[in-house]
Write a protein that holds these residues in place. Structure first.
Motif: not given
Length: 194
Positions: A146-156, A130-136
């Motif tokens: 992008t979905l790939a960028g969001w997933a990479q950021n989430y994992a990082q 929620l927090a990272q997705g809201g920001f991203y």
């Protein structure tokens, strides 16, 4: 100590911990905000309807003070976006994890650890989503989400957030265990003398 006094003490400690560590998210002392809400859910279940909002308002107030003291407009800061408001359900997911762990708690036992670890991981994962997705997805600082960028950021960032939260929760658990052991020892001594 009465239940009310105990809860008031815990709330005071959590407010101080939030104030001391939230002022700079990347300071030498890591931000304890996520752990504060998980621990708050565990200890302050009966005060949820006002303790959770109080801690949320305090967290936003600390952010506002820190950003304004840097001479910046709150809404123009890098970390603040329309998704900032998702911190409310994000932090409540941590609170709910603490609530679930504290439900029917009757003292430290291995079963509590077996229940607590998955609850903490799931709570942090949901909070981060929620927090990272809201920001991203809402920040003007992410030029082309992008979905790939969001997933990479989430994992990082998931690992560091989980590690920091787990360290603070583990310290609180160790303190809880120590207090329980001291109380048992005190009770055993009283029983011997009676």
């Amino acid at each position: 100590m009465s239940h009310t006094a105990h809860r008031a003490f815990v709330l005071s400690v959590l407010v101080l911990l939030l104030a001391a560590t939230r002022v700079n998210h990347f300071a030498a002392i890591p931000d304890a905000s996520w752990a504060v809400f998980f621990i708050g859910g565990f200890y302050l279940a009966r005060w949820t309807r006002w303790a959770f909002p109080l801690l949320m308002v305090f967290a936003v107030l600390v952010d506002w003070i820190v950003i304004r003291s840097a001479g910046l407009d709150f809404w123009q800061h890098y970390c603040v976006s329309p998704g900032y408001w998702l911190l409310l359900p994000a932090y409540f997911s941590l609170w709910a994890g603490g609530l679930l762990l504290g439900h029917n708690y009757h003292g430290a036992h291995w079963s509590v650890l077996a229940k607590g670890v998955p609850l903490l991981v799931v709570s942090v994962a949901l909070c981060h989503l929620l927090a990272q997705g809201g920001f991203y997805w809402t920040s003007r600082n992410v030029a082309e989400p992008t979905l790939a960028g969001w997933a990479q950021n989430y994992a990082q960032w998931f690992g560091p957030y989980l590690r920091t939260t787990a360290i603070y929760v583990a310290l609180a658990a160790a303190l809880q265990l120590a207090v329980e052991q001291m109380l048992k020892l005190h009770q055993a001594r009283r029983d011997i003398h009676h």
